[in-house]
Design a protein around this motif. Structure first.
Motif, short mmCIF file in Angstrom:
data_model
loop_
_atom_site.label_atom_id
_atom_site.label_comp_id
_atom_site.label_asym_id
_atom_site.label_seq_id
_atom_site.Cartn_x
_atom_site.Cartn_y
_atom_site.Cartn_z
N LEU B 121 21.97 28.70 -2.07
CA LEU B 121 21.83 27.15 -2.75
C LEU B 121 20.63 27.30 -2.52
CD1 LEU B 121 24.43 25.20 -3.44
CD2 LEU B 121 24.01 26.09 -4.95
N THR B 122 19.70 27.36 -3.27
CA THR B 122 17.46 28.05 -2.87
C THR B 122 17.23 26.70 -3.65
OG1 THR B 122 17.18 29.64 -4.25
CG2 THR B 122 18.10 29.90 -1.41
N LEU B 123 17.53 26.95 -5.15
CA LEU B 123 16.46 26.47 -6.30
C LEU B 123 16.26 24.83 -6.25
CD1 LEU B 123 16.18 27.47 -9.23
CD2 LEU B 123 18.08 26.47 -9.91
N GLU B 124 15.42 24.54 -6.45
CA GLU B 124 14.35 23.67 -6.28
C GLU B 124 13.72 23.58 -7.34
OE1 GLU B 124 11.76 23.75 -2.97
OE2 GLU B 124 13.01 24.46 -1.54
N THR B 125 13.99 21.63 -7.71
CA THR B 125 12.60 21.45 -9.00
C THR B 125 11.57 20.69 -8.79
OG1 THR B 125 15.60 20.75 -10.01
CG2 THR B 125 13.29 20.34 -10.39
N LYS B 126 11.23 21.39 -9.86
CA LYS B 126 9.28 20.99 -9.32
C LYS B 126 9.35 20.37 -10.33
CE LYS B 126 6.84 22.42 -6.27
NZ LYS B 126 6.63 21.99 -5.18
N ASN B 127 9.41 20.60 -11.51
CA ASN B 127 9.05 20.02 -12.41
C ASN B 127 10.31 19.82 -13.35
OD1 ASN B 127 5.59 21.42 -12.72
ND2 ASN B 127 6.73 18.42 -11.54
N ILE B 128 10.44 18.61 -14.04
CA ILE B 128 10.62 18.39 -15.86
C ILE B 128 9.97 17.18 -16.37
CG2 ILE B 128 13.25 18.05 -16.83
CD1 ILE B 128 13.88 20.35 -15.25
N TYR B 129 9.33 18.22 -17.23
CA TYR B 129 8.78 16.08 -18.23
C TYR B 129 8.42 17.13 -19.79
CZ TYR B 129 4.21 18.67 -17.15
OH TYR B 129 3.10 20.26 -17.33
N LEU B 130 8.00 15.90 -20.11
CA LEU B 130 8.25 15.70 -21.65
C LEU B 130 6.50 16.00 -22.50
CD1 LEU B 130 9.88 16.07 -24.24
CD2 LEU B 130 9.36 13.70 -24.64
N ASP B 131 6.12 16.51 -22.57
CA ASP B 131 4.32 16.80 -23.18
C ASP B 131 4.29 16.55 -24.29
OD1 ASP B 131 2.02 16.74 -23.09
OD2 ASP B 131 1.87 18.48 -22.01
N PHE B 132 3.63 15.52 -24.48
CA PHE B 132 3.43 15.58 -26.05
C PHE B 132 2.53 14.78 -26.40
CE2 PHE B 132 5.08 11.12 -27.79
CZ PHE B 132 5.65 11.04 -26.34
N ASN B 133 1.45 14.79 -27.93
CA ASN B 133 0.73 13.75 -28.58
C ASN B 133 1.27 13.21 -28.70
OD1 ASN B 133 -1.29 15.87 -27.05
ND2 ASN B 133 -1.17 17.45 -28.36
N GLU B 134 0.74 12.02 -29.22
CA GLU B 134 1.14 10.99 -29.91
C GLU B 134 0.53 11.01 -31.73
OE1 GLU B 134 1.72 7.58 -32.23
OE2 GLU B 134 1.20 7.49 -31.58
N PRO B 135 1.32 10.92 -32.68
CA PRO B 135 -0.08 11.13 -34.16
C PRO B 135 -0.52 10.09 -34.35
CG PRO B 135 2.43 11.80 -34.81
CD PRO B 135 2.64 11.67 -32.88
N ALA B 136 -0.26 8.75 -34.55
CA ALA B 136 -0.83 8.20 -34.30
C ALA B 136 -1.75 7.15 -33.75
CB ALA B 136 0.32 6.70 -34.61
N THR B 137 -1.69 7.54 -32.92
CA THR B 137 -3.12 7.15 -31.48
C THR B 137 -4.04 8.35 -31.06
OG1 THR B 137 -1.67 7.34 -29.75
CG2 THR B 137 -1.67 5.40 -30.39
#
Lengths: 91, 449
Positions: B121-137
């Motif tokens: 087993l060698t799979l390492e997690t580097k990043n898991i993230y949500l990236d979004f632009n909030e339309p109101a601001t």
């Protein structure tokens, strides 16, 4: 009956002779299977994406509005950041 | 309209709305990644992350390693995407925990898969993230496990961390507010309740573009370490304020920075420390001259702590140095270490580093050559200050647009603090007296897509 035989013979001749008479064109070659090129679902690798974005930005206001240019510049910065992140050293 | 006709009309309308709804639900699947092969002939590294090899009559040997990183981005549109990023590291032959390989199995130690028949087993997690632009601001938010770098050449912190960060641009001003929880030792069923044994980083960052060529910035970082663990961060409370700039003058780009730290190491010891530095690049001929340097305040030892504080040595970098051994290399993969085990402040002694080099390209060939010097800011007891001078050079060839092959060599003339004969050396880093000068030759294949 004679007419039917003639028709079938003509049809057979047409189908078999097509390959012989048709000139082979570049368009007929399946470059996707042959060379992994021009595939329908092909996507840009990260360097090609950056080069294409740079080329579009260079077209300037002749082609794009200032807002669109900013969008392209942001996408270029985002792609450069992505490459930097992938090549980040460390364990 | 008969019932059959109504049914037909309903079916037609349903089919149309289904067809028009598809583009809104469509996802752009973006895949990127990299692969690097590294071969080393060296007397200074063995594929780990230690500084244990610096000694007299150091043996030279060859080892090889590889790294792949895979990034998948699920992009709903320009304003919403999920970023995932994984890593697979392997030393050729695997990394053992002892010489006969009986303790544990290869694959566990070093999270490797280079053993016979692989299958670890060698799979390492580097990043898991949500990236979004909030339309109101109109603000951008990144929420989840994400990379973050300080504004000081990563001398303080560059790491993947869980947290949330918001960025908002107003004309020439860009403001950023973030919170990261980089450690939480609260048990899932702890009677203390949640969030008791935690370490948090708060980030406030402002940048102002004065003109096309001048950007100035100011930052405030705060770390509250309630874990009680020095390994998380060697202090309980840290404030850090700093200023930085990015200036273009003719063919030159200069990025100076300075920061001051205060806080509490513990209830008895306060922190008062600072850093200064600059990174520059000047176009010259077919390439560019690079220069960079830093000063990290140090401490002679004792209770008063004037040493510059990072979070951990393993999360500090100074990539503009372009070093291979004095500072960890910016091209490193699995073996990512320096002569001081990545502790740029040299165990609290502080450090001064100056680096210069030239890089350029000719057609498909690229090259660079660099020189750097490092010393401690303070000496403890009879210790000397000079750590060493490194010279290195690299030449590479672009086999394809996204595949390069290169060879590099680096040699360090150790300073008195590293190759001293007695108490004049810093024993933490120089395992024996009169240590040999370390060197390496690196062969590399690098592919990114």
């Amino acid at each position: 009956m004679k007419r039917a035989i003639m028709l079938v013979t003509a049809a057979l001749l047409m189908t078999t002779s097509t390959g012989v008479f048709a000139e082979q064109t570049q368009a007929d070659r399946n470059e996707c299977l042959l060379l992994s090129r021009n595939c329908k679902d092909q996507v840009d690798d990260i360097y090609t994406r950056m080069q294409r974005l740079e080329r579009e930005i260079q077209k300037g206001t002749r082609v794009y509005t200032p807002k669109e240019l900013r969008q392209l510049q942001e996408k270029l910065a985002e792609t450069q950041e992505m490459l930097k992140d992938m090549e980040k050293p460390g364990r | 309209m008969s019932f059959q006709k109504k049914l037909l009309a309903f079916a037609a309308v349903s089919a149309l709305s289904a067809a028009t709804a598809v583009p809104a639900m469509a996802l752009e699947n973006e895949f990127h990644g990299m692969f690097k092969f590294m071969g080393y002939q060296t007397n200074a590294l063995a594929g780990g992350d230690t500084k244990d090899i610096l000694r007299k009559d150091a043996h030279s040997g060859f080892f090889a390693e590889q790294r792949a990183r895979i990034m998948y981005i699920a992009k709903a549109n320009d304003n919403l995407k999920l970023v995932t990023h994984f890593e697979l590291d392997t030393r050729f032959g695997g990394i053992a925990s002892n010489h006969n390989g009986t303790a544990g199995y290869k694959g566990t130690t070093g999270n490797d898969s280079g053993n016979l028949d692989a299958d670890q087993l060698t799979l390492e997690t580097k990043n898991i993230y949500l990236d979004f632009n909030e339309p109101a601001t109109g603000a951008n938010f990144k929420v989840g496990l994400q990379p973050w770098a300080d504004a000081y050449g990563s001398l303080f912190l560059l790491a993947d961390m869980t947290g949330a960060i918001g960025t908002k641009k107003v004309d020439a001003f860009t403001g950023q507010l973030g919170w990261f929880r980089f450690d939480d030792n609260t048990l899932a069923n702890d009677i203390t309740g949640p969030g008791q044994f935690t370490a948090d980083l708060i980030v406030a960052d402002g940048k102002f573009a004065v003109s096309k060529d001048i950007t100035v910035g100011a930052t405030y970082y705060n770390i509250q370490n309630d874990t009680g663990l020095a390994a998380t961060a060697p202090y309980e409370l840290l404030h850090m304020v700093g200023v930085n700039a990015d200036v273009n003058v003719g063919p030159a780009n200069i990025k100076p920075f300075a920061a001051y730290q205060w806080g509490e190491k513990n209830s008895a010891t306060d922190i008062s420390a600072y850093l200064l530095g600059a990174v520059g690049k000047v176009k010259a001929g077919p390439g560019a001259v690079n220069f960079s340097g830093f000063y990290l305040s140090g401490d002679k030892g004792g209770t008063n702590n004037n040493a510059f504080q990072a979070v951990t040595a393993g999360t500090t970098y100074f990539n503009p140095a372009n070093m291979w051994l004095l500072i960890r290399p910016n091209q490193a993969v699995n073996t990512s270490t320096s002569l001081t085990g990545n502790d740029i402040s040299v165990g609290g002694r502080g450090a001064i580093g100056v680096f210069a080099g030239y890089d350029g390209a000719m057609g498909k060939t690229f090259y660079n050559a660099n020189v750097g010097y490092m010393r401690t800011a303070e000496a403890r007891g009879a210790e000397k200050k000079s750590l060493g001078t490194e010279v290195n050079a690299q030449i590479g060839y672009k086999i394809y647009d996204n595949l390069t092959a290169s060879a590099a060599a680096a040699y360090v003339f150790l300073g008195d603090a590293m190759n001293g004969k007695g108490t004049d050396r810093i024993a933490t880093y120089a395992q024996t007296a009169d240590a040999d000068n370390p060197y390496l030759v690196n062969l590399q294949l690098s592919y990114a897509f």
